[in-house]
Enzyme design. Structure first.
Site, PDB file in Angstrom:
ATOM      1  N   ASP A 186       0.931  -0.990  -0.005  1.00 12.28           N
ATOM      2  CA  ASP A 186      -0.021   0.056  -0.013  1.00 12.28           C
ATOM      3  C   ASP A 186       0.778   1.161  -0.076  1.00 12.28           C
ATOM      4  O   ASP A 186       2.256   1.375  -0.297  1.00 12.28           O
ATOM      5  CB  ASP A 186      -0.868   0.106   1.182  1.00 12.28           C
ATOM      6  N   CYS A 242       3.080  -3.327   4.140  1.00 10.88           N
ATOM      7  CA  CYS A 242       2.463  -2.270   4.507  1.00 10.88           C
ATOM      8  C   CYS A 242       2.915  -1.675   5.570  1.00 10.88           C
ATOM      9  O   CYS A 242       4.309  -1.983   5.821  1.00 10.88           O
ATOM     10  CB  CYS A 242       0.835  -2.726   4.709  1.00 10.88           C
ATOM     11  N   THR A 299       2.789  -2.088   8.997  1.00  7.11           N
ATOM     12  CA  THR A 299       3.176  -3.307   9.947  1.00  7.11           C
ATOM     13  C   THR A 299       3.354  -4.636   9.231  1.00  7.11           C
ATOM     14  O   THR A 299       3.919  -5.453   9.976  1.00  7.11           O
ATOM     15  CB  THR A 299       1.935  -3.152  11.171  1.00  7.11           C
ATOM     16  N   HIS A 320       9.070 -24.971   8.089  1.00 10.88           N
ATOM     17  CA  HIS A 320       7.966 -25.835   9.073  1.00 10.88           C
ATOM     18  C   HIS A 320       6.818 -25.433   8.622  1.00 10.88           C
ATOM     19  O   HIS A 320       5.774 -26.250   8.688  1.00 10.88           O
ATOM     20  CB  HIS A 320       8.083 -25.248  10.491  1.00 10.88           C
ATOM     21  N   HIS A 334       6.000 -31.793   9.063  1.00  8.35           N
ATOM     22  CA  HIS A 334       5.510 -30.590   8.870  1.00  8.35           C
ATOM     23  C   HIS A 334       4.394 -30.539   7.781  1.00  8.35           C
ATOM     24  O   HIS A 334       3.401 -29.824   8.196  1.00  8.35           O
ATOM     25  CB  HIS A 334       6.530 -29.612   8.386  1.00  8.35           C
TER      26      HIS A 334
HETATM   27  C1  RB5 Z   1      -1.961   2.467   6.685  1.00  8.27           C
HETATM   28  O1  RB5 Z   1      -1.728   3.756   7.563  1.00  8.27           O
HETATM   29  C2  RB5 Z   1      -1.764   1.369   7.564  1.00  8.27           C
HETATM   30  O2  RB5 Z   1      -2.639   1.177   8.318  1.00  8.27           O
HETATM   31  C3  RB5 Z   1      -1.321   0.168   6.759  1.00  8.27           C
HETATM   32  O3  RB5 Z   1       0.014   0.191   5.968  1.00  8.27           O
HETATM   33  C4  RB5 Z   1      -0.768  -1.235   7.690  1.00  8.27           C
HETATM   34  O4  RB5 Z   1      -0.035  -1.282   8.487  1.00  8.27           O
HETATM   35  C5  RB5 Z   1      -2.104  -1.949   8.008  1.00  8.27           C
HETATM   36  O5  RB5 Z   1      -1.964  -3.300   8.699  1.00  8.27           O
END
Ligand code: RB5
Length: 144
Positions: free
Chosen positions: A10, A67, A69, A100, A135
């Site tokens: 994203d 993204c 996180t 695994h 596994h």
């Molecule tokens: C975007 O601000 C953020 O929410 C997205 O990149 C991501 O981290 C969502 O899990």
């Protein structure tokens, strides 16, 4: 790896995705970019679903999703039965996820790890092999 590797992000993951593509191309890995292509705010599930559909259709075998996180991408991708997506912020989990869990999608948080660590994680994931055996029995039980 015979099939293409998919990659998507994203807006929050765009810069890291571009750096990863550059790095992968240095090693002659063919990467198919599923977007996004601009820093305009967008919705990570759109890209996670596009990549998951390509795995289901046999167009790609593995993918990297970036993204903020890695969490949103992994949740969305894992809604597809063919996907085993993992979020990794260090290489050990990336290796174990392949060896695994036969993970086929690696999710990375651009707000969590720097480029150096991200490259280590990606290289480790792509070079590790599923060990099969006990596994495989467990992986076969994942989809309810
Ligand atoms: C975007 O601000 C953020 O929410 C997205 O990149 C991501 O981290 C969502 O899990």
């Amino acid at each position: 790896m015979t099939k293409q590797l998919g990659i998507a992000s994203d807006h929050a993951g765009l810069e890291l995705k571009r750096s990863l593509i550059e790095e992968l191309m240095k090693h002659s890995v063919v990467v198919r970019d599923f977007g996004t292509t601009t820093t305009d705010s967008c919705d990570y599930p759109d890209f996670a679903h596009a990549v998951a559909r390509a795995i289901k259709d046999g167009e790609i075998e593995y993918a990297i999703l970036v993204c903020g996180t890695g969490v949103g991408m992994s949740i969305a991708a894992n809604r597809h039965n063919v996907v085993r997506a993992v979020v990794c912020s260090e290489p050990l989990s990336a290796r174990m996820a392949r060896e695994h869990n036969d993970a086929n999608v690696l999710c990375i948080g651009a707000r969590v790890v720097g480029i150096g660590t991200a490259i280590d994680i990606v290289n480790t994931f792509l070079n590790a092999k599923f060990q099969g055996g006990r596994h495989a029995t467990r992986v076969a039980k994942i989809n309810p």
